[in-house]
Motif scaffolding. Structure first.
Motif, short mmCIF file in Angstrom:
data_model
loop_
_atom_site.label_atom_id
_atom_site.label_comp_id
_atom_site.label_asym_id
_atom_site.label_seq_id
_atom_site.Cartn_x
_atom_site.Cartn_y
_atom_site.Cartn_z
N PHE B 28 0.83 -1.20 0.00
CA PHE B 28 0.00 0.00 0.00
C PHE B 28 0.87 1.26 0.00
CE2 PHE B 28 -4.21 -1.27 -0.20
CZ PHE B 28 -4.60 -2.18 0.77
N SER B 29 1.96 1.23 0.74
CA SER B 29 2.85 2.39 0.78
C SER B 29 3.45 2.68 -0.58
CB SER B 29 3.98 2.17 1.79
OG SER B 29 3.48 2.21 3.09
N ALA B 30 3.63 1.61 -1.37
CA ALA B 30 4.20 1.78 -2.71
C ALA B 30 3.13 2.06 -3.76
CB ALA B 30 4.99 0.52 -3.08
N GLY B 31 1.87 2.23 -3.33
CA GLY B 31 0.82 2.62 -4.26
C GLY B 31 -0.08 1.50 -4.75
N ALA B 32 -0.04 0.35 -4.09
CA ALA B 32 -0.84 -0.79 -4.55
C ALA B 32 -2.33 -0.57 -4.35
CB ALA B 32 -0.42 -2.06 -3.80
N THR B 33 -3.12 -1.22 -5.21
CA THR B 33 -4.55 -1.42 -5.00
C THR B 33 -4.73 -2.87 -4.60
OG1 THR B 33 -5.29 0.27 -6.56
CG2 THR B 33 -6.82 -1.53 -6.12
N MET B 34 -5.65 -3.13 -3.67
CA MET B 34 -5.93 -4.51 -3.28
C MET B 34 -7.27 -4.93 -3.88
SD MET B 34 -5.94 -6.38 0.44
CE MET B 34 -7.32 -5.50 1.17
N TRP B 35 -7.23 -5.99 -4.66
CA TRP B 35 -8.43 -6.53 -5.31
C TRP B 35 -8.94 -7.69 -4.46
CZ3 TRP B 35 -9.79 -3.27 -9.02
CH2 TRP B 35 -8.78 -2.47 -9.58
N CYS B 36 -10.23 -7.67 -4.12
CA CYS B 36 -10.82 -8.63 -3.19
C CYS B 36 -11.78 -9.55 -3.93
CB CYS B 36 -11.56 -7.90 -2.08
SG CYS B 36 -10.66 -6.49 -1.40
N VAL B 37 -11.53 -10.86 -3.86
CA VAL B 37 -12.39 -11.80 -4.57
C VAL B 37 -12.83 -12.92 -3.63
CG1 VAL B 37 -11.19 -11.28 -6.73
CG2 VAL B 37 -10.51 -13.29 -5.40
N ALA B 38 -14.07 -13.40 -3.86
CA ALA B 38 -14.62 -14.49 -3.05
C ALA B 38 -15.79 -15.08 -3.83
CB ALA B 38 -15.07 -13.98 -1.68
N PRO B 39 -15.52 -15.87 -4.88
CA PRO B 39 -16.61 -16.29 -5.77
C PRO B 39 -17.76 -17.01 -5.09
CG PRO B 39 -14.47 -17.20 -6.49
CD PRO B 39 -14.21 -16.34 -5.31
N ALA B 40 -17.48 -17.76 -4.01
CA ALA B 40 -18.56 -18.49 -3.35
C ALA B 40 -19.16 -17.68 -2.19
CB ALA B 40 -18.06 -19.84 -2.83
N PHE B 41 -18.50 -16.59 -1.81
CA PHE B 41 -18.99 -15.79 -0.68
C PHE B 41 -18.77 -14.31 -0.99
CE2 PHE B 41 -18.31 -19.89 1.17
CZ PHE B 41 -16.96 -20.22 1.05
N ALA B 42 -19.50 -13.79 -1.98
CA ALA B 42 -19.27 -12.40 -2.40
C ALA B 42 -19.30 -11.40 -1.24
CB ALA B 42 -20.30 -12.00 -3.46
N PRO B 43 -20.16 -11.58 -0.22
CA PRO B 43 -20.14 -10.60 0.88
C PRO B 43 -18.77 -10.45 1.54
CG PRO B 43 -22.12 -11.92 1.02
CD PRO B 43 -21.29 -12.53 -0.07
N HIS B 44 -17.95 -11.50 1.57
CA HIS B 44 -16.61 -11.35 2.17
C HIS B 44 -15.74 -10.42 1.34
CE1 HIS B 44 -17.07 -13.96 5.57
NE2 HIS B 44 -17.31 -15.05 4.85
N ALA B 45 -15.84 -10.51 0.02
CA ALA B 45 -15.07 -9.61 -0.84
C ALA B 45 -15.48 -8.17 -0.56
CB ALA B 45 -15.27 -9.96 -2.31
N HIS B 46 -16.80 -7.95 -0.46
CA HIS B 46 -17.30 -6.60 -0.18
C HIS B 46 -16.88 -6.13 1.20
CE1 HIS B 46 -19.71 -6.17 -3.76
NE2 HIS B 46 -20.32 -7.32 -3.56
N HIS B 47 -16.91 -7.02 2.18
CA HIS B 47 -16.55 -6.63 3.55
C HIS B 47 -15.10 -6.19 3.63
CE1 HIS B 47 -17.61 -7.41 8.07
NE2 HIS B 47 -16.77 -6.40 7.94
N ILE B 48 -14.20 -6.97 3.01
CA ILE B 48 -12.78 -6.60 3.02
C ILE B 48 -12.58 -5.24 2.35
CG2 ILE B 48 -10.46 -7.19 2.22
CD1 ILE B 48 -11.33 -10.15 2.33
N ALA B 49 -13.21 -5.06 1.20
CA ALA B 49 -13.02 -3.79 0.47
C ALA B 49 -13.49 -2.60 1.31
CB ALA B 49 -13.76 -3.85 -0.86
N VAL B 50 -14.66 -2.70 1.92
CA VAL B 50 -15.19 -1.55 2.65
C VAL B 50 -14.38 -1.30 3.93
CG1 VAL B 50 -16.99 -2.69 4.09
CG2 VAL B 50 -17.34 -0.37 3.27
N GLU B 51 -13.83 -2.37 4.53
CA GLU B 51 -12.95 -2.19 5.69
C GLU B 51 -11.80 -1.26 5.37
OE1 GLU B 51 -14.61 -4.21 8.69
OE2 GLU B 51 -12.75 -3.11 8.93
N PHE B 52 -11.15 -1.53 4.22
CA PHE B 52 -9.94 -0.79 3.87
C PHE B 52 -10.24 0.57 3.27
CE2 PHE B 52 -6.19 -3.41 4.69
CZ PHE B 52 -6.78 -4.61 5.03
N VAL B 53 -11.31 0.66 2.48
CA VAL B 53 -11.54 1.92 1.78
C VAL B 53 -12.28 2.94 2.65
CG1 VAL B 53 -13.78 1.56 0.63
CG2 VAL B 53 -11.95 2.70 -0.58
#
Lengths: 220, 238
Positions: B28-53
């Protein structure tokens, strides 16, 4: 003293802040200890929450099973991370691993509906409006919150209650406006000040509620 | 019969979380974006993303984290992730699309984190594997995964308080530097329809044109080992 020598005079108090730190091993050891401590705190909170809510889980599970048997359906909702926990709960009812599927949906599933309502009538009505359109008196509403004070959830619970729906609230801290609220039939409170720890306990409570409904279904 | 609440996480998992969070803070310090995937549990992908953003703790940095859900997960990650980014997946070890993403991460220059339960992925499947051995298929709905990515967020933000550790040292300490001529690097074929039989391949350092005499005809998406301007072999998905 000039600014640089002022900084140098206090640098010893914060050896890591000036960017000259080079050894990560101490940090990694601290992070590991922190992870263990937080996980233990979370586990203890989940244990105590389940113990405190055991009776309410039975009561709510029985009422939910009764309503499902009569054709009722489940609507779950929340904001932010709680919206994803609400979506997980709905999916657990609707698509369980090796169990009887039940009709259940999250009210944050559709970005067109959310943005239309938020833009046109205001975010406070985003869940209430969907219940007006979709819900009937046989149904069940579950609101997931860490504060218990979000306007959109309170308005939705009011709408749900006025329609004869069974209303369940998940909350944290001291319970907020979900406590002693005539619109909330069953109120699960996670007694913690940490949003993260509250969500972890609420997820487990939701799972136990689902398990209680499944157990009731087997008895029918 | 419902599962008992586990008492604590294992020491190994805590250490894995510490290392993963440190790497995440560096990225993250070097400018990364984190892509969150969870094909069988989409809410987990959304939860991780909203935590960080949009952190729940006021004053903490908002970080670029994006949930990718819906069809063609592999294609979505392929077009989204840039070299230096992070992909975090919440999935079982046999989740086909996640395995395909993890397999290509080195070709895309992407760091990977994999959260899951049950049978483990094979060794080296991801840069950081944060795993619970409990086989219960309902575990993803019990809050255990939520705990893991909450801890990841919390520890990553502790790392931000140590800026001196987040920029990796560039000193070369070897007698001889590893150069392109010494190593084979993973590449993913972009197009292989060139008239002269060469192919365009994506690697961690960018796009390269390679000679395909050793591998024979290639298709887009194929994995190859690249060495000195040549695709020296095709690699399997596993």
């Amino acid at each position: 003293m000039n600014q640089q020598s002022l900084d140098e005079a206090t640098n010893f108090l914060y050896p890591f802040i000036d960017g000259n730190e080079t050894d990560a091993s101490a940090l990694l050891a601290d992070l590991t200890e922190s992870a263990l401590a937080k996980a233990a705190e979370s586990a203890a909170l989940r244990q105590s929450t389940l113990a405190a809510c055991a009776h309410l889980i039975e009561i709510a599970g029985a009422e939910m099973a009764h309503r499902f048997a009569a054709g009722g359906r489940l609507f779950t909702f929340g904001n932010g991370g709680s919206s994803t926990d609400a979506a997980t709960l709905a999916a657990l009812f609707a698509s369980p691993p090796a169990a009887h599927p039940l009709p259940a949906w999250s009210l944050t599933a559709d970005q067109a509906v959310l943005t239309a309502l938020g833009n046109d009538v205001g975010f406070d009505l985003v869940f209430a409006r969907q219940l007006i359109a979709r819900a009937r008196d046989a149904d069940i509403a579950v609101a997931m919150s860490t504060s218990g004070n979000s306007a959109d959830l309170l308005l939705a619970l009011r709408e749900a209650h006025s329609r004869g729906m069974y209303t369940i609230g998940f909350t944290g801290y001291d319970g907020g406006a979900f406590i002693d609220n005539p619109d909330v039939d069953a109120c699960f409170v996670v007694q913690s000040q940490s949003v993260h720890r509250i969500q972890e306990s609420q997820a487990l409570l939701g799972h136990r509620l689902w398990a209680a409904v499944q157990a009731q279904e087997k008895n029918r | 019969m419902t599962a008992a609440v586990p008492s604590v996480i294992a020491q190994d998992l805590a250490a894995d979380l510490a290392i993963a969070s440190f790497t995440l803070a560096q990225r993250f310090s070097a400018g990364a974006t984190m892509w969150c995937v969870a094909p069988a549990f989409a809410p987990h992908a959304h939860h991780i993303a909203v935590e960080f953003v949009h952190p729940v703790i006021v004053g903490k940095r908002a970080l670029p984290a994006v949930a990718l859900t819906g069809p063609d997960l592999l294609g979505q990650v392929r077009v989204s992730a840039r070299a230096g980014d992070v992909v975090i997946a919440v999935a079982a070890a046999d989740e086909r699309d996640v395995r395909a993403v993890m397999r290509r991460a080195a070709a895309w220059g992407v760091t990977t984190i994999w959260i899951g339960n049950g049978d483990r992925p094979q060794h080296g499947a991801a840069d950081h594997v944060l795993w619970l051995d409990d086989q219960d298929p309902a575990l993803p709905a019990t809050g255990e995964f939520v705990l893991l990515y909450h801890l990841l967020w919390e520890l990553t933000h502790v790392c931000f308080e140590h800026p001196g550790l987040l920029t990796p040292s560039r000193e070369c300490t070897d007698d001889v530097c590893i150069t392109c001529s010494d190593e084979g690097r993973l590449g993913e074929v972009i197009t292989a329809a060139h008239a002269d039989g060469s192919a365009s391949v994506r690697t961690a350092t960018g796009t390269e044109t390679v000679v395909t005499a050793l591998t024979g005809p290639l298709s887009p998406g194929d994995l190859v080992l690249v060495h000195a301007g040549m695709a020296i072999s095709r690699l399997s998905e596993d």
